[in-house]
Scaffold this motif. Structure first.
Motif, PDB file in Angstrom:
ATOM      1  N   MET A  94       0.981  -1.275   0.035  1.00  0.00           N
ATOM      2  CA  MET A  94      -0.002   0.178   0.086  1.00  0.00           C
ATOM      3  C   MET A  94       0.867   1.207   0.094  1.00  0.00           C
ATOM      4  N   ALA A  95       1.709   1.220   0.765  1.00  0.00           N
ATOM      5  CA  ALA A  95       2.955   2.290   0.620  1.00  0.00           C
ATOM      6  C   ALA A  95       3.568   2.539  -0.486  1.00  0.00           C
ATOM      7  N   LEU A  96       3.851   1.391  -1.228  1.00  0.00           N
ATOM      8  CA  LEU A  96       4.591   1.544  -2.438  1.00  0.00           C
ATOM      9  C   LEU A  96       3.769   2.340  -3.480  1.00  0.00           C
ATOM     10  N   THR A  97       2.281   1.702  -3.847  1.00  0.00           N
ATOM     11  CA  THR A  97       1.325   2.124  -4.580  1.00  0.00           C
ATOM     12  C   THR A  97       0.968   3.443  -4.378  1.00  0.00           C
ATOM     13  N   GLY A  98       0.677   4.054  -3.053  1.00  0.00           N
ATOM     14  CA  GLY A  98       0.364   5.019  -2.442  1.00  0.00           C
ATOM     15  C   GLY A  98       1.395   6.007  -2.817  1.00  0.00           C
ATOM     16  N   LEU A  99       2.500   5.854  -2.425  1.00  0.00           N
ATOM     17  CA  LEU A  99       3.638   6.781  -2.820  1.00  0.00           C
ATOM     18  C   LEU A  99       3.661   7.357  -4.460  1.00  0.00           C
ATOM     19  N   LEU A 100       3.442   6.128  -5.027  1.00  0.00           N
ATOM     20  CA  LEU A 100       3.611   6.290  -6.462  1.00  0.00           C
ATOM     21  C   LEU A 100       2.419   7.174  -7.021  1.00  0.00           C
ATOM     22  N   TRP A 112      -3.887   2.766  15.336  1.00  0.00           N
ATOM     23  CA  TRP A 112      -4.658   4.167  15.307  1.00  0.00           C
ATOM     24  C   TRP A 112      -4.550   4.728  13.912  1.00  0.00           C
ATOM     25  N   LEU A 113      -3.211   4.975  13.514  1.00  0.00           N
ATOM     26  CA  LEU A 113      -3.112   5.231  11.949  1.00  0.00           C
ATOM     27  C   LEU A 113      -3.656   4.446  11.088  1.00  0.00           C
ATOM     28  N   GLY A 114      -3.604   3.033  11.212  1.00  0.00           N
ATOM     29  CA  GLY A 114      -4.286   2.469  10.314  1.00  0.00           C
ATOM     30  C   GLY A 114      -5.992   2.451  10.475  1.00  0.00           C
ATOM     31  N   VAL A 115      -6.439   2.799  11.726  1.00  0.00           N
ATOM     32  CA  VAL A 115      -7.882   2.722  11.522  1.00  0.00           C
ATOM     33  C   VAL A 115      -8.139   4.114  10.989  1.00  0.00           C
ATOM     34  N   VAL A 116      -7.326   5.254  11.147  1.00  0.00           N
ATOM     35  CA  VAL A 116      -7.691   6.485  10.155  1.00  0.00           C
ATOM     36  C   VAL A 116      -7.476   6.134   8.870  1.00  0.00           C
ATOM     37  N   LEU A 117      -6.504   5.437   8.386  1.00  0.00           N
ATOM     38  CA  LEU A 117      -6.386   5.198   6.981  1.00  0.00           C
ATOM     39  C   LEU A 117      -7.463   4.279   6.477  1.00  0.00           C
ATOM     40  N   HIS A 156      -5.779  10.995   4.637  1.00  0.00           N
ATOM     41  CA  HIS A 156      -5.214   9.649   4.213  1.00  0.00           C
ATOM     42  C   HIS A 156      -3.911  10.022   4.273  1.00  0.00           C
ATOM     43  N   ALA A 157      -3.660  10.604   3.273  1.00  0.00           N
ATOM     44  CA  ALA A 157      -2.019  11.099   2.887  1.00  0.00           C
ATOM     45  C   ALA A 157      -1.289  11.433   4.101  1.00  0.00           C
ATOM     46  N   ILE A 158      -1.635  12.083   4.933  1.00  0.00           N
ATOM     47  CA  ILE A 158      -0.717  12.609   6.019  1.00  0.00           C
ATOM     48  C   ILE A 158      -0.676  11.372   7.009  1.00  0.00           C
ATOM     49  N   ALA A 159      -1.769  10.604   7.185  1.00  0.00           N
ATOM     50  CA  ALA A 159      -1.435   9.452   8.235  1.00  0.00           C
ATOM     51  C   ALA A 159      -0.671   8.487   7.407  1.00  0.00           C
ATOM     52  N   ALA A 160      -0.763   8.139   6.365  1.00  0.00           N
ATOM     53  CA  ALA A 160      -0.028   7.345   5.581  1.00  0.00           C
ATOM     54  C   ALA A 160       1.708   7.714   5.562  1.00  0.00           C
ATOM     55  N   LEU A 161       1.885   9.101   5.313  1.00  0.00           N
ATOM     56  CA  LEU A 161       3.094   9.357   5.342  1.00  0.00           C
ATOM     57  C   LEU A 161       3.561   9.172   6.917  1.00  0.00           C
ATOM     58  N   ILE A 213       7.092   5.760  10.348  1.00  0.00           N
ATOM     59  CA  ILE A 213       7.198   4.947  11.702  1.00  0.00           C
ATOM     60  C   ILE A 213       7.812   3.435  11.322  1.00  0.00           C
ATOM     61  N   ALA A 214       7.293   3.000   9.971  1.00  0.00           N
ATOM     62  CA  ALA A 214       7.494   1.794   9.783  1.00  0.00           C
ATOM     63  C   ALA A 214       9.027   1.707   9.278  1.00  0.00           C
ATOM     64  N   PHE A 215       9.480   2.835   8.721  1.00  0.00           N
ATOM     65  CA  PHE A 215      11.090   2.962   8.500  1.00  0.00           C
ATOM     66  C   PHE A 215      11.619   2.862   9.648  1.00  0.00           C
ATOM     67  N   ALA A 216      11.322   3.515  10.761  1.00  0.00           N
ATOM     68  CA  ALA A 216      11.975   3.698  12.373  1.00  0.00           C
ATOM     69  C   ALA A 216      12.034   2.227  12.825  1.00  0.00           C
ATOM     70  N   HIS A 217      10.971   1.409  12.531  1.00  0.00           N
ATOM     71  CA  HIS A 217      10.790   0.001  13.066  1.00  0.00           C
ATOM     72  C   HIS A 217      11.942  -0.845  12.466  1.00  0.00           C
TER      73      HIS A 217
END
Lengths: 213, 369
Positions: free
Chosen positions: B165-171, B261-266, B292-297, B302-306
């Motif tokens: 979802m991140a890859l397609t969303g960022l595209l 929570w970000l997942g719920v918002v998304l 949607h865009a802000i929560a995804a970013l 967070i995923a990168f930090a993980h």
């Protein structure tokens, strides 16, 4: 150039490999040497074969509680894939125009999406379980993973081409289908055709011995 | 003791590199402000000024400006009547779309891009500076069971989905800036179409993955003793004592709850965008896209930090591979959980031993009787 190759020679070649491969495999099952059963029959083999073909759709009671994920994800994937393969409008149209000359009722667009989601959910969960569970990982071969990955790619490229507006995406889907068709007869994907004779054989054997299974 | 000495060495090296870190952040921001990609995007938003530079005024300009600026009944845009009964059919020219475009091009894309590049750059800097945090005393060779099969399945299911979802969303979000120069207009057209279709198909599966994560991980993510201390000491970096941590530390718990929570918002905003038929106005749709865009970013950051944490701390990935971790890793990073697990295991062993003894006693009695 590439488009012509995918739509032309590769398409015919993959169909030929698929058809010949399946016929050869099934014939080898039928014609192949079998041990003759010399024991006195305690029951009829035909009802046993028929019973086992259907009874295997219901998981064994003793096993069910241990393999909940495999049962649920397995059904989700196979039902979703069946709906996609035989009831998606582009597939029915393709079969009608190229092979059969007739069509049947198709899924609406939302039905197509739901079927794809259900199939993806099942396939991903099954694949991850195969990879993560210690026992299934031990008994899985490279071919099992490859079969799952190729099936996933075929489904994914199909979804990418959902709008049917870009020929590149249609070609990508067709190319993945061709790889799938070529790989099919030589892999565990053959269970789509062999599950019925396999169950029937086991059921007949049980039936002859008077075992209800 | 050795472990404490090693951690204090890490703290010292971090303090030394703090000035380097500040310099790095300043450099990142300086580079970004001169970044040709985002600078070009900023110019796109001010395309009106380009027409003025031509010095030729179209006679229709004033007419259409007058039409656009008419305000009927408090609603922005010119209203009229139409035979069509759909939402917004009576609006002749809707200026909100133009305002949204400006917001997207002047705010969302440049600042979203700055944010993401800064996070990745900062994490890369940390990766270069901190290198790998080794397991104190090395690997013991003994393993402790940490995660069940279903916990790992649900985690990797979410990883695959969020990654896709991140890859397609960022595209879809940055594709015009990043992908067009590489793929060209035609190439990007089908990539964008494919991204949109697959993003929509896989989106609802994220809800399933969130549910699985909740079911299999929530029991370890409730606030517990020592969480506040962990947070105030920045994960033990500022603490002289070795902190006793349970199954997850406060950072991991924050990661879990942020993800949920970000997942719920998304999910909510994503569903609103997937089904735009229920009397939604454009304003709501635009707001949903922005949220949607802000929560995804944020979730991607967070995923990168993980990922950085997992790559940096030796032995952490083991738990997600086969469910087991090294005993020394468990003792150092989650000592309270390790003690609890060992006590529980010992108790089980004792119970099993007592049961075995009593059954063998009863067997003997049976024999003698």
């Amino acid at each position: 150039m590439i488009a012509n190759f995918i739509d032309g020679p590769l398409w015919y070649f993959s169909q030929a490999v698929f058809a010949i491969g399946i016929i050869w495999k099934i014939l080898s099952l039928i014609v192949g040497k079998k041990k003759s059963d010399l024991s006195v029959a305690r029951g009829s083999s035909v009802p046993g074969a028929i019973r086992t073909i259907f009874s295997r759709f219901i998981p064994d009671k003793g096993m069910a509680s241990h393999i909940k994920l495999q049962i649920i994800a397995g059904y989700l994937f196979h039902l979703g894939l069946f709906a996609l393969l035989f009831f998606a409008a582009p597939h029915v149209r393709f079969l009608d125009e190229n092979f059969l000359g007739f069509s049947w009722i198709t899924l609406p667009h939302w039905g197509f999406i739901v079927a794809a989601q259900v199939a993806f959910l099942g396939l991903l969960l099954l694949f991850l379980h195969r990879l993560m569970h210690q026992v299934t990982r031990l008994i899985s071969s490279t071919g099992d993973y490859l079969a799952s990955i190729i099936t996933f790619i075929v489904m994914l490229t199909g979804c990418l081409a959902l709008l049917e507006e870009f020929s590149e995406l249609r070609l990508l889907h067709r190319f993945s289908v061709e790889i799938f068709l070529i790989y099919f007869p030589f892999s565990s994907l053959m269970h789509a055709f062999t599950f019925v004779p396999s169950r029937a054989f086991t059921g007949a054997w049980f039936g002859r011995r008077g075992i209800k299974s | 003791m050795d472990a404490l000495k090693r951690s204090s060495k890490t703290i010292t090296s971090l303090n030394v590199n703090l000035s380097l870190l500040v310099c790095f952040i300043v450099i990142i921001f300086a580079m970004l402000s001169f970044s040709p990609v985002f600078a070009a995007e900023g110019k796109l938003g001010n395309s009106n000024t380009a027409t003025h530079q031509l010095g030729v005024k179209s006679p229709a300009t004033d007419l259409w400006r007058a039409v656009r600026n008419r305000d009927f009944g408090g609603s922005k845009g010119m209203s009229s009547t139409s035979q069509i009964k759909s939402l917004g059919a009576n609006t002749f020219i809707n200026v909100k779309g133009q305002e949204w475009r400006k917001f997207r091009q002047n705010w969302l894309l440049p600042y979203g891009g700055y944010f993401l590049v800064s996070v990745v750059g900062f994490l890369f800097f940390l990766y270069v500076v901190i290198k790998k945090v080794k397991i104190p005393n090395g690997r013991s060779g003994k393993s402790v069971s940490r995660l069940s099969t279903m916990q790992r399945v649900s985690h990797w299911f979410m990883v695959i989905l969020i990654g896709f979802m991140a890859l397609t969303g960022l595209l879809l979000l940055f594709g015009r800036l990043v992908a067009i120069p590489v793929l060209g207009l035609d190439g990007f057209a089908f990539v964008a179409s494919a991204s949109k279709e697959s993003h929509n198909v896989f989106g609802p599966l994220v809800i399933v993955s969130l549910l699985l994560m909740l079911i299999y991980f929530i029991q370890h993510n409730w606030p517990a003793k020592g969480d506040i201390k962990w947070l105030f000491s920045l994960g033990g970096l500022l603490s002289k004592k070795h902190l006793k941590i349970g199954f997850f530390n406060a950072g991991e718990k924050l990661l879990f709850w942020f993800t949920i929570w970000l997942g719920v918002v998304l999910s909510i905003t994503g569903l609103l965008l997937l089904f735009p038929y229920y009397e939604q106005t454009e304003a709501y749709t635009q707001l949903a896209i922005a949220i949607h865009a802000i929560a995804a970013l944020l979730l991607i950051a967070i995923a990168f930090a993980h990922v950085w944490m997992v790559v940096t701390i030796e032995g952490t990935m083991d738990a997600m591979k086969d469910g087991n971790v090294d005993e020394n890793w468990a003792k150092y990073h989650h000592s309270r959980w390790y003690e609890e697990t060992t006590v529980a295991n010992k108790a089980l062993d004792v119970d099993a031993h007592v049961e075995e003894m009593s059954s063998s006693e009863s067997r003997k009695e049976g024999v003698y009787q």
